[in-house]
Design a protein around this motif. Structure first.
Motif, PDB file in Angstrom:
ATOM      1  N   ARG A   1       0.816  -1.221   0.000  1.00 12.78           N
ATOM      2  CA  ARG A   1       0.000   0.000   0.000  1.00 12.78           C
ATOM      3  C   ARG A   1       0.851   1.273   0.000  1.00 12.78           C
ATOM      4  O   ARG A   1       0.316   2.367   0.041  1.00 12.78           O
ATOM      5  CB  ARG A   1      -0.928   0.009   1.214  1.00 12.78           C
ATOM      6  CG  ARG A   1      -1.959  -1.117   1.185  1.00 12.78           C
ATOM      7  CD  ARG A   1      -3.008  -0.914   2.261  1.00 12.78           C
ATOM      8  NE  ARG A   1      -2.526  -1.254   3.588  1.00 12.78           N
ATOM      9  CZ  ARG A   1      -2.735  -0.518   4.683  1.00 12.78           C
ATOM     10  NH1 ARG A   1      -3.384   0.621   4.606  1.00 12.78           N
ATOM     11  NH2 ARG A   1      -2.279  -0.913   5.854  1.00 12.78           N
ATOM     12  N   VAL A   2       2.159   1.118  -0.035  1.00 11.37           N
ATOM     13  CA  VAL A   2       3.045   2.284  -0.021  1.00 11.37           C
ATOM     14  C   VAL A   2       3.010   2.974  -1.385  1.00 11.37           C
ATOM     15  O   VAL A   2       3.196   2.339  -2.424  1.00 11.37           O
ATOM     16  CB  VAL A   2       4.482   1.868   0.342  1.00 11.37           C
ATOM     17  CG1 VAL A   2       5.440   3.048   0.172  1.00 11.37           C
ATOM     18  CG2 VAL A   2       4.534   1.342   1.770  1.00 11.37           C
ATOM     19  N   VAL A   3       2.787   4.282  -1.372  1.00 16.22           N
ATOM     20  CA  VAL A   3       2.693   5.051  -2.612  1.00 16.22           C
ATOM     21  C   VAL A   3       3.880   5.987  -2.813  1.00 16.22           C
ATOM     22  O   VAL A   3       4.029   6.574  -3.886  1.00 16.22           O
ATOM     23  CB  VAL A   3       1.384   5.869  -2.658  1.00 16.22           C
ATOM     24  CG1 VAL A   3       0.186   4.946  -2.686  1.00 16.22           C
ATOM     25  CG2 VAL A   3       1.295   6.836  -1.480  1.00 16.22           C
ATOM     26  N   ALA A   4       4.704   6.166  -1.790  1.00 19.48           N
ATOM     27  CA  ALA A   4       5.846   7.074  -1.908  1.00 19.48           C
ATOM     28  C   ALA A   4       6.798   6.831  -0.753  1.00 19.48           C
ATOM     29  O   ALA A   4       6.435   6.203   0.250  1.00 19.48           O
ATOM     30  CB  ALA A   4       5.385   8.533  -1.908  1.00 19.48           C
ATOM     31  N   VAL A   5       8.003   7.349  -0.912  1.00 17.43           N
ATOM     32  CA  VAL A   5       9.001   7.325   0.162  1.00 17.43           C
ATOM     33  C   VAL A   5       9.375   8.764   0.484  1.00 17.43           C
ATOM     34  O   VAL A   5       9.702   9.550  -0.418  1.00 17.43           O
ATOM     35  CB  VAL A   5      10.267   6.544  -0.243  1.00 17.43           C
ATOM     36  CG1 VAL A   5      11.284   6.539   0.902  1.00 17.43           C
ATOM     37  CG2 VAL A   5       9.913   5.118  -0.652  1.00 17.43           C
ATOM     38  N   GLY A   6       9.311   9.117   1.767  1.00 17.03           N
ATOM     39  CA  GLY A   6       9.752  10.429   2.218  1.00 17.03           C
ATOM     40  C   GLY A   6      11.021  10.289   3.037  1.00 17.03           C
ATOM     41  O   GLY A   6      11.110   9.411   3.891  1.00 17.03           O
ATOM     42  N   ILE A   7      11.991  11.150   2.777  1.00 19.16           N
ATOM     43  CA  ILE A   7      13.267  11.114   3.504  1.00 19.16           C
ATOM     44  C   ILE A   7      13.500  12.464   4.172  1.00 19.16           C
ATOM     45  O   ILE A   7      13.462  13.502   3.512  1.00 19.16           O
ATOM     46  CB  ILE A   7      14.459  10.835   2.568  1.00 19.16           C
ATOM     47  CG1 ILE A   7      14.248   9.557   1.757  1.00 19.16           C
ATOM     48  CG2 ILE A   7      15.759  10.751   3.371  1.00 19.16           C
ATOM     49  CD1 ILE A   7      15.301   9.355   0.671  1.00 19.16           C
TER      50      ILE A   7
ATOM     51  N   PRO B   1       8.003   7.031  -6.128  1.00 20.68           N
ATOM     52  CA  PRO B   1       8.481   8.421  -6.020  1.00 20.68           C
ATOM     53  C   PRO B   1       9.118   8.653  -4.664  1.00 20.68           C
ATOM     54  O   PRO B   1       8.630   8.175  -3.634  1.00 20.68           O
ATOM     55  CB  PRO B   1       7.204   9.246  -6.194  1.00 20.68           C
ATOM     56  CG  PRO B   1       6.077   8.312  -5.950  1.00 20.68           C
ATOM     57  CD  PRO B   1       6.553   6.946  -6.316  1.00 20.68           C
ATOM     58  N   VAL B   2      10.230   9.384  -4.661  1.00 18.76           N
ATOM     59  CA  VAL B   2      10.987   9.657  -3.437  1.00 18.76           C
ATOM     60  C   VAL B   2      11.111  11.164  -3.274  1.00 18.76           C
ATOM     61  O   VAL B   2      11.495  11.864  -4.222  1.00 18.76           O
ATOM     62  CB  VAL B   2      12.385   9.010  -3.498  1.00 18.76           C
ATOM     63  CG1 VAL B   2      13.178   9.344  -2.235  1.00 18.76           C
ATOM     64  CG2 VAL B   2      12.280   7.505  -3.686  1.00 18.76           C
ATOM     65  N   VAL B   3      10.797  11.664  -2.075  1.00 17.03           N
ATOM     66  CA  VAL B   3      10.887  13.092  -1.773  1.00 17.03           C
ATOM     67  C   VAL B   3      11.895  13.281  -0.648  1.00 17.03           C
ATOM     68  O   VAL B   3      11.774  12.679   0.422  1.00 17.03           O
ATOM     69  CB  VAL B   3       9.519  13.667  -1.368  1.00 17.03           C
ATOM     70  CG1 VAL B   3       9.668  15.128  -0.931  1.00 17.03           C
ATOM     71  CG2 VAL B   3       8.534  13.548  -2.525  1.00 17.03           C
ATOM     72  N   LEU B   4      12.894  14.134  -0.888  1.00 21.75           N
ATOM     73  CA  LEU B   4      13.962  14.410   0.071  1.00 21.75           C
ATOM     74  C   LEU B   4      13.799  15.799   0.655  1.00 21.75           C
ATOM     75  O   LEU B   4      13.569  16.769  -0.081  1.00 21.75           O
ATOM     76  CB  LEU B   4      15.314  14.305  -0.635  1.00 21.75           C
ATOM     77  CG  LEU B   4      16.554  14.792   0.126  1.00 21.75           C
ATOM     78  CD1 LEU B   4      16.843  13.894   1.325  1.00 21.75           C
ATOM     79  CD2 LEU B   4      17.758  14.840  -0.820  1.00 21.75           C
TER      80      LEU B   4
END
Length: 327
Positions: free
Chosen positions: A68-74, A112-115
């Motif tokens: 169910r993960v739609v994105a990664v936030g760092i 998608p990854v957001v830093l």
């Protein structure tokens, strides 16, 4: 590619610092459903550090919620450069212009990854679920080993092009002051961080009570007991913070300042003189009367904020503060 993940979406969050690499699956109400943790091999080469990140992600991927993960936030110690997807944490020398976003995306099914910087992540968390909730214009700060921060303006997180906006720790408040490791002089961090509170106290003859370790918490304890050197060291830190906050408020009209991090644990030893100095520095009508309050989310702020920042950047309305209030 991930169309089966729309209902009950989760965000995988990473909080990367010089001591630990934490991960969690975060739901739309800000709950941390699954956690993973590794120590940061900060003195090792970059690939060794990345392996630790990969282990945290691998542990999260083993959970059934990963589908169910739609994105990664760092949220990472900085400097970071979100425009390039790179990190160069001062306290992780093996990472210099390290392509963290690319490497995390590769390890996370091309999600998608957001830093963002860790100060911005903390700000996102406190605005979503913490002490800045309900405020459209806020400055949130971490006062610990360093001094970082982030801004909420017009109801939205303002990370800036590189993910570092609001980094109040490197505003110069003492034009002829000590050199700062960043290359400038008299920075807020050089005066107000925990190690610099300790340094200044020791230089002026302070001795920890009962042979304790010389930490900011020990200085705070001495200050509560009335030690004049300890009180003076915290007062100087508070003055620097107040000057930086007043400058920020004059520039962008924030209405609340939220302060977290280990030094904030000093309580009134810090907040008392900080509010007094701020009243003297922030005098214009639109900058006066700023509320200064302690942060609420503690050590979870980095993970919650990494998820919140990713949700805002990607436009995931399910994770908005309004959703949290309705839920």
């Amino acid at each position: 590619m991930h169309s089966d993940r729309a209902a009950g979406s989760l965000i995988a969050a990473l909080d990367i610092g010089g001591t630990k690499i934490a991960g969690a699956l975060v739901d739309a109400s800000g709950r941390l459903l699954v956690r993973a943790l590794r120590p940061t091999p900060a003195k090792q080469d970059g690939e060794t550090v990345m392996r630790a990140v990969g282990e945290v992600l691998g542990e999260l991927r083993l959970d059934g919620g990963w589908r169910r993960v739609v994105a990664v936030g760092i949220g990472s110690a900085g400097p970071v450069d979100a425009s390039r997807g790179t990190v160069s944490p001062v306290n992780v020398p093996g990472w210099r212009d390290f392509p963290l976003v690319e490497r995390v995306a590769r390890a996370a099914d091309a999600l998608p990854v957001v830093l963002t910087g860790d100060g911005v992540a903390m700000t996102a968390a406190e605005h979503w679920l913490g002490a800045a909730r309900g405020y459209d214009n806020a400055l949130c700060m971490v006062v610990s080993t360093g001094v970082g921060g982030g801004l909420v303006l017009g109801g939205a997180l303002l990370p800036g092009p590189t993910g570092n906006a609001g980094h109040i720790g490197h505003i110069s408040v003492d034009l002829d002051g000590d050199s700062c490791p960043c290359g400038s002089r008299g920075c807020v961090e050089r005066l107000a961080s925990g190690p610099n509170i300790v340094r200044r106290a020791l230089e002026n003859g302070w001795v920890p009570a009962g042979g304790a370790e010389p930490t900011a918490a020990a200085v705070a304890q001495s200050a509560r007991s009335g030690d004049p050197v300890a009180l003076a060291s915290f007062d100087r830190a508070a003055q620097a913070l107040a000057a930086g906050i007043a400058a920020t408020a004059t520039l962008v009209e924030v209405r609340v300042v939220v302060i977290g991090g280990g030094v904030a644990g000093a309580g009134d030893v810090l907040f008392g003189p900080l509010r007094a100095h701020l009243a003297r520095y922030a005098t214009l009508s639109f900058a006066a009367g700023i509320e200064v309050v302690p942060a609420l989310l503690g050590t979870d702020a980095g993970l919650v904020g990494a998820a919140a920042a990713a949700a805002q950047v990607l436009g995931l309305a399910e994770f908005s503060p309004e959703f949290a209030l309705e839920g």
